[in-house]
Every structure is written in C-alpha cells, then in structure tokens.
Design an enzyme around this catalytic site. Structure first.
Site, PDB file in Angstrom:
ATOM      1  N   GLU A 144       0.798  -1.235   0.000  1.00 47.37           N
ATOM      2  CA  GLU A 144       0.000   0.000   0.000  1.00 47.37           C
ATOM      3  C   GLU A 144       0.832   1.287   0.000  1.00 47.37           C
ATOM      4  O   GLU A 144       0.686   2.129   0.887  1.00 47.37           O
ATOM      5  CB  GLU A 144      -0.973  -0.023   1.181  1.00 47.37           C
ATOM      6  CG  GLU A 144      -1.910  -1.224   1.137  1.00 47.37           C
ATOM      7  CD  GLU A 144      -2.793  -1.363   2.366  1.00 47.37           C
ATOM      8  OE1 GLU A 144      -2.745  -0.489   3.248  1.00 47.37           O
ATOM      9  OE2 GLU A 144      -3.543  -2.349   2.433  1.00 47.37           O
ATOM     10  N   GLU A 168      -6.247 -10.362  -2.075  1.00 46.16           N
ATOM     11  CA  GLU A 168      -7.034 -10.215  -0.840  1.00 46.16           C
ATOM     12  C   GLU A 168      -8.526 -10.047  -1.152  1.00 46.16           C
ATOM     13  O   GLU A 168      -9.223  -9.239  -0.527  1.00 46.16           O
ATOM     14  CB  GLU A 168      -6.539  -9.019  -0.022  1.00 46.16           C
ATOM     15  CG  GLU A 168      -5.070  -9.050   0.318  1.00 46.16           C
ATOM     16  CD  GLU A 168      -4.627  -7.885   1.201  1.00 46.16           C
ATOM     17  OE1 GLU A 168      -5.478  -7.262   1.859  1.00 46.16           O
ATOM     18  OE2 GLU A 168      -3.409  -7.609   1.231  1.00 46.16           O
TER      19      GLU A 168
END
Length: 361
Positions: free
Chosen positions: A161, A268
C-alpha cells in the site's frame, strides 16, 4: 487487509464497450445460495488461495474447508510487524512458523504477507533512531523474515500500500522519511532478493479497480521502481471490491496491468455488501446488492482469466467463509451480517461462487 477499505491509460473505445457488455450480464445472476460447492482448487486454473491465522488451526471445520478448497495459504496477521517486531528491534516469528508449518504439512504453498507497510513499525522505527542504525535494522528485519522462510515461500508482498488514498501520489510515512519516498521501496526489494533469490517479490495495493486514478498511479510506480533497480517480480491487487463501481473498471485495470508482463496476484479478494462511509441511507434491496456483487466478482474472475497463463500467479480470497472475514470481526469492520466471500459460514456456495467457477471453467 487495508488500513481503510474506503481507500496507463491505454484503453480503446472498442475494448471498453466489450468490457461493459461482458461484465453486466452477471447482474442477472440468481442471488439464491448454491448447493454444496465443488473444491475451488480443483476448478481454478492456477493456485487458489485463502488466509489463515493460528487460532484457526485448531478449528476442525476451518481446517477441513481450507484443505478442501485451497492450494495456497497467506498468513493473515502473523507476519505483520505488529506481531513480529518487538522493542529494541527484536524479532519473533513463532506465530508465523505455526501457519507456515501447517501449510507445508498439508501440501499448501505459502505466500508471505507483508514485509514493509506504511501503517506498521513506526513505534520501533522512529525518528529517534540514528540513520545508520535505521538502515541496518531495516535490512536486518527483511533478511531475518525472508531468510527464515527461504525456499518455503513462493512469493512475498514486499511493500504494501505505497500509493495515497486517492491515487494522487505516494504516501509519506516513517519509511519514506528515513529512506526516501521511492528509496525505501527499492531497498526493500533488493534486500528481499538477497535473502531469497527464488521468491517472487510483489508490490501490493488496494482500490486499484475501485479508483482508476489509483490504478494508473500504481502501475506507473511499478515501471519507475523497475527502472530504479527494484527486482519486482509481480503485481498484487488486493481486490477489496466496491460492488457499486462501474462495469468495466476491473477489466480495464487488468488489461493495463497485464501490459507490464508481470505475474498478477488477486491477493485479498472480498466484496462487502455494505456501503462504506457516507451518510445517506442504503436503500438497495438484498437482491440488488447480491446482483451487484455477482456482477463485479464475475468481471474480476473473467479479467483474471483473460491474462496469459504465465501471468496468473494466484487467486486469493481474504478468508474462505463469510465467518472468517475481517469485515465481520469486531476488530475489523464489525459487520456481522455481511456476506463478502465465496462461501457462507457453513461452507455452502454464496451467489458469487458460481460466477467465479463459470469464469474459471
């Protein structure tokens, strides 16, 4: 799991039109629960993954369902710095060891998650640490984590991220302040490569399909890091899907990502029925929400299947059954009535299951 779920323009008119037509046919899918589902690992044309935590290893039904459906396991929490990094730069990988040992003992390959994340490590890697020690401990942590599982991890989320919420740039964090906004990423990948030359090293990010600007920024970052010498071996798209995004967003991102030629990991996947944030009441019926869910998950699975075979690293859901999801847990989003995964709590097929199977087969 992202800190906040709400978080290459080479498109052609023809491509977008085909994507819209292909994706929206899923919206007519029946939202009724399916029958006893076939094993996903047998239906997927690539490794099918899910997550595991130490507490689940003692749950017989979780073990049964995981071994039935999965061929790959990602430690959900046990390799995050909040678990592995202690005071004065001590390391503790004992919890991760249990998950990795379980996986290998049952014939599952393992994907490591995650080494360097903006939201973790700041308590220890702080401004009071002298620059030379900061760099040395940064390198030592990566060497310890990756080296410990050398030959046992097929891949790693090396940096997690790095792009800002809206995709306008890169995040500022304790890593970038000490090592440079791109420097910490290049260093992390280089150190991971030294620790395990055979593992596939991923840059992992969320909202790449939900926010096109973020997807563009992310792919440009990958290109830039490669030019700077980062040995990036794959792209991880978390795919925490907002089921209300326009048809075609997902297809367009995957087409642009595929142009880089790297393996792609749906890393995910989940797809909440809830509308995150905002103050307006959600007036959608359960039937409408399920139809939106099936449409977007079906589009994702088809976009993944459109990749060249060598670029399909794995297809991973963040939890296997609804009851496994961080979205339902009190320490997560605390939405106990959500249904964001392919299987319900009893291991039966949720509506999106069939859309995935149809794309796979």
């Amino acid at each position: 799991m992202p800190a906040d779920l709400a978080r290459l323009s080479r498109r052609t008119v023809l491509g977008s039109s085909l994507a819209l037509a292909a994706c929206d046919r899923f919206a007519a899918a029946e939202p009724a629960p399916g029958p006893e589902p076939g094993p996903l690992k047998s239906l997927a044309p690539c490794p099918f993954g899910t997550t595991g935590m130490t507490g689940q290893l003692d749950q017989l039904f979780w073990v049964e369902q995981t071994l039935r459906h999965a061929s790959q396991l990602t430690p959900e929490w046990e390799l995050k710095m909040e678990r592995t990094l202690g005071a004065d730069f001590t390391h503790d990988f004992s919890a991760a060891d249990r998950v990795v040992d379980f996986a290998h003992g049952n014939g599952l390959r393992v994907h490591g998650h995650t080494l360097i994340w903006y939201s973790q490590g700041a308590e220890t890697f702080n401004a009071s640490v002298p620059p030379a020690r900061f760099k040395a401990e940064f390198d030592r942590y990566i060497a310890a984590a990756v080296g410990r599982y050398r030959g046992r991890m097929v891949g790693w989320d090396v940096v997690n991220e790095p792009v800002s919420e809206d995709g306008s740039g890169l995040r500022d964090c304790h890593w970038s302040e000490a090592l440079g906004v791109e420097g910490y990423m290049v260093r992390a990948f280089q150190q991971a490569r030294l620790a395990d030359p055979d593992a596939i090293l991923f840059l992992n990010e969320y909202n790449l399909e939900n926010i096109p600007a973020k997807g563009t920024t992310f792919l440009k970052l990958v290109e830039r890091l490669l030019k700077l010498g980062a040995p990036i071996g794959g792209i991880g798209t978390q795919s925490h899907l907002n089921i209300e995004i326009p048809a075609g967003n997902i297809t367009n991102f995957f087409r642009d990502a595929a142009s880089l030629g790297l393996p792609i990991h749906v890393s995910e996947l989940d797809f909440s029925l809830k509308r995150d944030g905002g103050h307006l009441p959600d007036l959608r019926s359960s039937t409408e929400k399920r139809a939106q869910q099936v449409a977007r998950v079906g589009e994702l699975a088809e976009a993944f299947m459109a990749l060249p075979e060598r670029q399909r690293y794995a297809f991973t859901t963040w939890g296997l059954r609804d009851s496994d999801s961080w979205l339902l847990r009190t320490e997560g989003k605390n939405n106990p009535d959500d249904s964001p995964l392919l299987l319900d709590a009893q291991g039966r097929a949720n509506p999106a299951y069939q859309a995935v199977v149809d794309a796979f087969t």
